[in-house]
Design an enzyme around this catalytic site. Structure first.
Site, mmCIF file in Angstrom:
data_model
loop_
_atom_site.group_PDB
_atom_site.id
_atom_site.type_symbol
_atom_site.label_atom_id
_atom_site.label_comp_id
_atom_site.label_asym_id
_atom_site.label_seq_id
_atom_site.Cartn_x
_atom_site.Cartn_y
_atom_site.Cartn_z
ATOM 1 N N LYS A 207 -29.371 19.075 39.482
ATOM 2 C CA LYS A 207 -28.835 20.425 39.661
ATOM 3 C C LYS A 207 -29.250 21.372 38.545
ATOM 4 O O LYS A 207 -29.408 22.572 38.775
ATOM 5 C CB LYS A 207 -27.305 20.402 39.754
ATOM 6 C CG LYS A 207 -26.778 19.965 41.108
ATOM 7 C CD LYS A 207 -25.330 20.425 41.251
ATOM 8 C CE LYS A 207 -24.737 20.102 42.604
ATOM 9 N NZ LYS A 207 -23.333 20.562 42.692
ATOM 10 N N LYS B 1 -31.437 13.755 54.391
ATOM 11 C CA LYS B 1 -30.016 13.839 54.702
ATOM 12 C C LYS B 1 -29.719 15.151 55.431
ATOM 13 O O LYS B 1 -30.342 16.175 55.132
ATOM 14 C CB LYS B 1 -29.245 13.802 53.375
ATOM 15 C CG LYS B 1 -27.892 13.147 53.490
ATOM 16 C CD LYS B 1 -27.260 12.963 52.118
ATOM 17 C CE LYS B 1 -25.745 12.952 52.298
ATOM 18 N NZ LYS B 1 -24.999 12.616 51.131
ATOM 19 N N LYS C 24 -26.206 21.299 54.767
ATOM 20 C CA LYS C 24 -25.764 22.651 55.131
ATOM 21 C C LYS C 24 -26.739 23.691 54.599
ATOM 22 O O LYS C 24 -26.714 24.841 55.031
ATOM 23 C CB LYS C 24 -24.382 22.915 54.552
ATOM 24 C CG LYS C 24 -24.410 22.894 53.034
ATOM 25 C CD LYS C 24 -23.087 23.168 52.395
ATOM 26 C CE LYS C 24 -23.276 23.154 50.891
ATOM 27 N NZ LYS C 24 -22.091 22.879 50.132
#
Ligand code: TRP
Length: 340
Positions: free
Chosen positions: A119, A202, A205
């Site tokens: 991240k 995966k 969203k």
């Protein structure tokens, strides 16, 4: 030092950062419902809004997303009478214990977290301090309730190991047997939902293409269309799951079917052996619509009554604090923080 026995208690959390998908439902929320219904553990489920703000969130969106996640939990079967359903920031003991854990955990431990590395990427200097300390807050979420079991996805395994390390170091440093060494309950491959257009990724969203995912807010038509357009291969269904090797899209659709109907993937292939995917997808679309469209409808209904959602969260926070406050008070005493 006496061996403490801990009440069997499940805790898990989801970030209200927007956009619930079929992946959140099969991989997390549905499993949370199953654990609630099993009745073997107390269950506490949390919208982790303090974790969400470790990266920028628009304030209005954050509020809406938190309420929508709450609606998603309830519409999926989390019963706020059976489980404690909370918003993290409404239970201040999470953040209070997190500070103590910031002083227990080591910089080196945090620096090794792969989620932090992913991240923060090349911009560690410009990342928030909260993003770095994220796993200590997660440990506090769990340990403020002395939770013994935590259902999470594979990607959170490292954070759970860190939670165990923090509990063990605290117990060791203060010479107590106070925090439990929590057991992770990791999702199996069958509950990991993959991208409908690329079975090696995966379901997410944040993928720019809507065709790659089913949202929990999608209506019946949209769900059916996305499944019928899902990528597959020209071969029919095999009669054993080994026949899905090297066919990630085919395997994903079988897993989704199994997840929605509570069957094993092996049972699904046996029942559909020899069928072409065109037909399999038609049947799967029907199953998915039956299961998911009512949840989307119920979410929409709940979202119209914000006061009711806020009332439920207020009540959840009260119940949560009844468990958390004495554990925090005891922690303060162990650490030597004076309280009058
Ligand atoms: N980090 C978890 C995730 O992104 C969310 C989370 C926060 C969590 N606190 C938790 C999960 C405590 C389990 C237990 O998925």
């Amino acid at each position: 030092m006496t061996e403490q026995t801990f009440t069997p208690r499940v805790f898990s959390g989801i970030q209200p950062s927007g956009g619930l998908t079929l992946g959140n439902y099969l991989g997390a929320i549905k499993r949370f419902v199953d654990m609630q219904e099993a009745g073997t553990h107390e269950t506490i489920y949390c919208m982790v809004d303090l974790h969400a703000i470790t990266v920028w969130q628009n304030p209005g969106d954050l509020m809406r997303n938190t309420r929508e996640l709450c609606a998603g939990f309830i519409a999926s079967g989390i019963d706020p009478e059976k489980s404690v359903l909370i918003n993290q920031s409404q239970v201040p003991e999470h953040a209070q214990l997190a500070w103590i854990f910031n002083c227990v955990a080591r910089m080196g431990w945090m620096g090794r977290m792969t989620q932090w590395k992913d991240k923060s990427g090349a911009n560690a200097e410009g990342s928030s301090l909260g993003l770095f300390a994220y796993p200590a807050l997660m440990a506090a979420d769990i340990l403020i309730y002395h939770a013994t079991h935590v259902p999470v996805g594979e990607d959170q395994k490292q954070h759970l190991e860190l939670t165990r390390d923090i509990a063990a170091k605290f117990n060791h440093d203060y010479g107590v047997d106070f925090f439990p060494i929590t057991e992770p309950v990791i999702e199996g491959a069958a509950t990991r939902v993959m991208n409908l257009q690329d079975g090696t990724k995966k379901m997410s969203k944040s993928d720019p293409s809507e065709k790659t995912r089913i949202n929990m807010t999608d209506d019946a038509d949209t769900i059916a269309k996305k499944i019928k357009k899902a990528k597959t291969d020209p071969d029919p269904l095999p009669d054993t799951i080994d026949g899905l090797d090297g066919r990630p899209e085919a395997r994903n659709l079988v897993n989704i079917w199994a997840g929605l109907t509570d069957e094993t993937p092996q049972a699904v292939v046996e029942a559909n052996a020899g069928k072409l995917f065109g037909y399999f997808k038609q049947d799967l679309a029907e199953i998915a619509v039956d299961k998911l469209a009512p949840i989307a409808g119920e979410m929409a209904r709940l979202m119209e009554d914000q006061t009711e959602i806020d009332r439920i969260l207020g009540r959840g926070a009260e119940r949560a604090r009844e468990i958390a406050a004495p554990i925090l008070a005891e922690t303060y005493k162990i650490v030597g923080l004076v309280k009058s």
